[in-house]
Design a protein around this motif. Structure first.
Motif, PDB file in Angstrom:
ATOM      1  N   THR A  64      -3.816  10.246   9.676  1.00 34.98           N
ATOM      2  CA  THR A  64      -2.465  10.232   9.083  1.00 34.98           C
ATOM      3  C   THR A  64      -1.534   9.323   9.880  1.00 34.98           C
ATOM      4  O   THR A  64      -0.767   8.536   9.316  1.00 34.98           O
ATOM      5  CB  THR A  64      -1.900  11.656   9.028  1.00 34.98           C
ATOM      6  OG1 THR A  64      -2.768  12.488   8.242  1.00 34.98           O
ATOM      7  CG2 THR A  64      -0.518  11.650   8.406  1.00 34.98           C
ATOM      8  N   ASN A  67      -2.503   5.788   9.278  1.00 40.30           N
ATOM      9  CA  ASN A  67      -2.038   5.383   7.954  1.00 40.30           C
ATOM     10  C   ASN A  67      -0.534   5.079   7.968  1.00 40.30           C
ATOM     11  O   ASN A  67      -0.077   4.119   7.332  1.00 40.30           O
ATOM     12  CB  ASN A  67      -2.348   6.462   6.917  1.00 40.30           C
ATOM     13  CG  ASN A  67      -3.822   6.514   6.547  1.00 40.30           C
ATOM     14  OD1 ASN A  67      -4.527   5.514   6.694  1.00 40.30           O
ATOM     15  ND2 ASN A  67      -4.281   7.673   6.089  1.00 40.30           N
ATOM     16  N   GLU A  68       0.197   5.944   8.678  1.00 35.85           N
ATOM     17  CA  GLU A  68       1.639   5.705   8.784  1.00 35.85           C
ATOM     18  C   GLU A  68       1.919   4.399   9.517  1.00 35.85           C
ATOM     19  O   GLU A  68       2.804   3.624   9.130  1.00 35.85           O
ATOM     20  CB  GLU A  68       2.306   6.879   9.503  1.00 35.85           C
ATOM     21  CG  GLU A  68       2.300   8.172   8.699  1.00 35.85           C
ATOM     22  CD  GLU A  68       2.860   9.339   9.495  1.00 35.85           C
ATOM     23  OE1 GLU A  68       3.095   9.141  10.714  1.00 35.85           O
ATOM     24  OE2 GLU A  68       3.038  10.437   8.921  1.00 35.85           O
ATOM     25  N   GLU A  69       1.136   4.158  10.598  1.00 39.34           N
ATOM     26  CA  GLU A  69       1.312   2.899  11.333  1.00 39.34           C
ATOM     27  C   GLU A  69       0.963   1.704  10.451  1.00 39.34           C
ATOM     28  O   GLU A  69       1.667   0.686  10.454  1.00 39.34           O
ATOM     29  CB  GLU A  69       0.438   2.904  12.583  1.00 39.34           C
ATOM     30  CG  GLU A  69       0.893   3.912  13.642  1.00 39.34           C
ATOM     31  CD  GLU A  69      -0.050   3.952  14.824  1.00 39.34           C
ATOM     32  OE1 GLU A  69      -1.069   3.211  14.789  1.00 39.34           O
ATOM     33  OE2 GLU A  69       0.212   4.697  15.784  1.00 39.34           O
ATOM     34  N   LEU A  70      -0.161   1.839   9.705  1.00 41.05           N
ATOM     35  CA  LEU A  70      -0.566   0.755   8.799  1.00 41.05           C
ATOM     36  C   LEU A  70       0.472   0.520   7.715  1.00 41.05           C
ATOM     37  O   LEU A  70       0.749  -0.618   7.342  1.00 41.05           O
ATOM     38  CB  LEU A  70      -1.928   1.069   8.180  1.00 41.05           C
ATOM     39  CG  LEU A  70      -3.131   0.981   9.124  1.00 41.05           C
ATOM     40  CD1 LEU A  70      -4.388   1.461   8.410  1.00 41.05           C
ATOM     41  CD2 LEU A  70      -3.329  -0.456   9.609  1.00 41.05           C
ATOM     42  N   GLU A  71       1.020   1.607   7.205  1.00 40.51           N
ATOM     43  CA  GLU A  71       2.043   1.481   6.172  1.00 40.51           C
ATOM     44  C   GLU A  71       3.280   0.773   6.728  1.00 40.51           C
ATOM     45  O   GLU A  71       3.877  -0.088   6.067  1.00 40.51           O
ATOM     46  CB  GLU A  71       2.421   2.871   5.635  1.00 40.51           C
ATOM     47  CG  GLU A  71       3.377   2.839   4.446  1.00 40.51           C
ATOM     48  CD  GLU A  71       2.755   2.192   3.236  1.00 40.51           C
ATOM     49  OE1 GLU A  71       3.513   1.603   2.426  1.00 40.51           O
ATOM     50  OE2 GLU A  71       1.515   2.254   3.085  1.00 40.51           O
ATOM     51  N   THR A  73       3.223  -1.282   9.297  1.00 34.28           N
ATOM     52  CA  THR A  73       2.825  -2.680   9.491  1.00 34.28           C
ATOM     53  C   THR A  73       2.833  -3.438   8.164  1.00 34.28           C
ATOM     54  O   THR A  73       3.265  -4.593   8.090  1.00 34.28           O
ATOM     55  CB  THR A  73       1.424  -2.744  10.116  1.00 34.28           C
ATOM     56  OG1 THR A  73       1.422  -2.029  11.359  1.00 34.28           O
ATOM     57  CG2 THR A  73       1.021  -4.190  10.371  1.00 34.28           C
ATOM     58  N   LYS A  74       2.353  -2.767   7.106  1.00 31.28           N
ATOM     59  CA  LYS A  74       2.343  -3.373   5.779  1.00 31.28           C
ATOM     60  C   LYS A  74       3.758  -3.721   5.333  1.00 31.28           C
ATOM     61  O   LYS A  74       4.010  -4.809   4.790  1.00 31.28           O
ATOM     62  CB  LYS A  74       1.679  -2.431   4.787  1.00 31.28           C
ATOM     63  CG  LYS A  74       1.598  -2.978   3.377  1.00 31.28           C
ATOM     64  CD  LYS A  74       0.935  -1.975   2.446  1.00 31.28           C
ATOM     65  CE  LYS A  74       0.905  -2.505   1.006  1.00 31.28           C
ATOM     66  NZ  LYS A  74       0.289  -1.524   0.078  1.00 31.28           N
ATOM     67  N   GLN A  75       4.677  -2.795   5.578  1.00 38.16           N
ATOM     68  CA  GLN A  75       6.069  -3.048   5.202  1.00 38.16           C
ATOM     69  C   GLN A  75       6.655  -4.211   6.006  1.00 38.16           C
ATOM     70  O   GLN A  75       7.379  -5.052   5.471  1.00 38.16           O
ATOM     71  CB  GLN A  75       6.893  -1.783   5.415  1.00 38.16           C
ATOM     72  CG  GLN A  75       6.547  -0.659   4.438  1.00 38.16           C
ATOM     73  CD  GLN A  75       7.339   0.605   4.713  1.00 38.16           C
ATOM     74  OE1 GLN A  75       8.119   0.674   5.659  1.00 38.16           O
ATOM     75  NE2 GLN A  75       7.125   1.631   3.880  1.00 38.16           N
ATOM     76  N   THR A  78       5.208  -7.296   4.604  1.00 33.59           N
ATOM     77  CA  THR A  78       5.849  -7.601   3.325  1.00 33.59           C
ATOM     78  C   THR A  78       7.204  -8.257   3.547  1.00 33.59           C
ATOM     79  O   THR A  78       7.544  -9.271   2.913  1.00 33.59           O
ATOM     80  CB  THR A  78       6.021  -6.314   2.494  1.00 33.59           C
ATOM     81  OG1 THR A  78       4.731  -5.720   2.266  1.00 33.59           O
ATOM     82  CG2 THR A  78       6.690  -6.626   1.164  1.00 33.59           C
TER      83      THR A  78
END
Length: 348
Positions: A64, A67-71, A73-75, A78
Motif C-alpha cells: 500500500t 502504491n501510494e509512493e508510485l501514485e 511519483t506518477k502525479q 504527470t
C-alpha cells in the motif's frame, strides 16, 4: 516444537510397551502422548499461521505504501510532463517565430537581389540570356549589368561565399562597393583593383574573398574589355564559329594588397556571343579537372551557334544535366550569354 511433541509421543509409547510386558509398573501414557503431540502441533500451526498473517499484513502495508509512493511519483511525472509539454510548445512557437522571421528575411533578401540583377534595356547593342540557379532562395552568385552611357555597358559577375542570409549580406556589401566605385573606375581592371583594396583592408574583420569578372562593352570602338579575379577562363563564341578564350588576369578579390589586375581587349562583331559563368558549372562537369570541364563546356557552347539566343541557356542546362546524369545542381550556377546586336551593320 514438532520435535518435542514427537519425543513425548515416543516416550509415552515406550512406557506403555514396558508396562504391558510387566517390565515396569506404572500407568499407560500413550493417549497422553498423542494428546500432547496434537496439542504442540496445533500450537505450532497456530503460531506459524499467526506469523504468516502478521507478515502478510506487513507486506500489504508495504505494498500500500509503495502504491501510494508510485501514485505520488506518477502525479509528479504527470505534472512534469505537462510542464515539459508547455515548455516544448513555447520553444516550438519561439523557433517557428524565428524560422518565420528568417524566411521573411530570406524573401526580402531574394527580392532585393532580384532587383539588383534587373537588366536594363540594351537593344540594339546587346541581347542577353541568363541561366541563374541559386542553391537556396538567395545564392552566392550575383551579377550586375549597368549602362554607363550610350554605347557603353559594364557587366560584373562574382561568386560570394555561402548561401541564404550570409550570401545576401555579402551581396549587399559587394553591391554597395560596386556602386560606389563603378563610376570612378574607367576600366574593368581598375574596378577590380579598387574593390580588391577595399576588401583587403576590411578582411581583418570581414574575411570576404570572392572571384569576380568585369567586362566592358565599348560599342563606339566595337571593343570588349575583360578582367578576371580568380575566375575560370571565360568564352567568346564568334559569329564564324571561332572560340576565343578570355584568360583570368589576377587572384581572387581581397587576398593580395595593391594587386594590379591585367586586362584583355577583344574586337567584336555582330552576333558574336560572350559566355560568362561561375565555378558551379565546372563543379557539375568535372570538379577535379578544370581543363577537362572547360573543354566539355566549350563543346556544348559550339553546339549552340545556330540556336536563337533565347534557347542557348536552356540547351546548355539540358546538356549539363545529360552529361551529369542528374537533374539538380549541387552549387549555385550562373551562365550569362551576351549577343552583340546588328547595330554594327547599320553603323558600318
Amino acid at each position: 516444537m514438532f520435535l518435542i511433541s514427537f519425543l513425548l509421543f515416543v516416550a509415552a509409547g515406550i512406557n506403555d510397551v514396558l508396562v504391558n510386558n510387566i517390565i515396569i509398573v506404572g500407568p499407560l501414557l500413550a493417549h497422553y502422548g498423542i494428546f500432547m503431540m496434537f496439542l504442540f502441533q496445533s500450537i505450532s500451526i497456530a503460531r506459524n499461521f499467526s506469523l504468516g498473517f502478521v507478515e502478510a499484513e506487513t507486506l500489504a502495508r508495504q505494498v500500500t505504501q509503495k502504491n501510494e509512493e508510485l501514485e505520488g511519483t506518477k502525479q509528479e511525472l504527470t505534472i512534469l510532463n505537462e510542464r515539459l509539454e508547455e515548455k516544448a510548445k513555447e520553444k516550438t512557437f519561439e523557433l517557428q517565430s524565428k524560422l518565420d522571421q528568417i524566411n521573411k528575411d530570406l524573401k526580402l533578401a531574394k527580392s532585393i537581389v532580384q532587383s539588383l540583377t534587373l537588366i536594363p534595356e540594351l537593344e540594339p547593342f546587346l541581347k542577353i540570356s541568363v541561366l541563374y540557379k541559386p542553391l537556396a532562395d538567395v545564392g552566392g552568385d550575383i551579377y550586375f549589368v549597368k549602362k554607363i552611357q550610350d554605347g557603353y555597358v559594364r557587366v560584373f559577375l562574382c561568386d560570394a561565399t555561402g548561401h541564404g542570409l550570409q550570401a545576401a549580406l555579402y551581396t549587399m556589401m559587394i553591391q554597395s562597393e560596386f556602386e560606389r566605385l563603378n563610376l570612378v573606375a574607367t576600366r574593368p581592371n581598375d574596378l577590380l583593383y579598387y574593390m580588391n583594396q577595399h576588401f583587403y583592408d576590411k578582411n581583418a574583420e570581414l574575411r570576404i574573398y570572392f572571384p569576380a569578372v568585369v567586362v566592358d562593352f565599348d560599342f563606339s570602338q566595337n571593343l570588349l574589355k575583360f578582367a578576371g579575379a580568380g575566375t575560370q577562363n571565360q568564352i567568346i563564341h564568334k559569329q564564324n564559329g571561332e572560340i576565343v578564350v578570355l584568360e583570368n588576369t589576377g587572384p581572387i578579390v581581397g587576398i593580395l594588397e595593391q594587386f594590379r589586375f591585367g586586362i584583355t581587349d577583344v574586337k567584336f562583331e555582330a552576333e558574336d556571343r560572350l559566355f560568362l559563368f561561375t565555378d558551379g558549372i565546372f563543379e557539375e562537369l568535372n570538379e577535379m579537372d578544370g581543363t577537362a570541364a572547360l573543354e566539355e563546356l566549350v563543346d556544348l557552347i559550339k553546339e549552340t551557334r545556330d540556336l536563337p539566343l533565347e534557347n542557348v541557356t536552356t540547351y546548355i542546362k539540358d546538356g549539363l544535366f545529360q552529361k551529369m546524369q542528374k537533374t539538380v545542381w549541387k552549387d549555385d550556377v550562373t551562365c550569362i550569354v551576351f549577343e552583340i546586336g546588328n547595330f554594327l551593320f547599320t553603323s558600318a
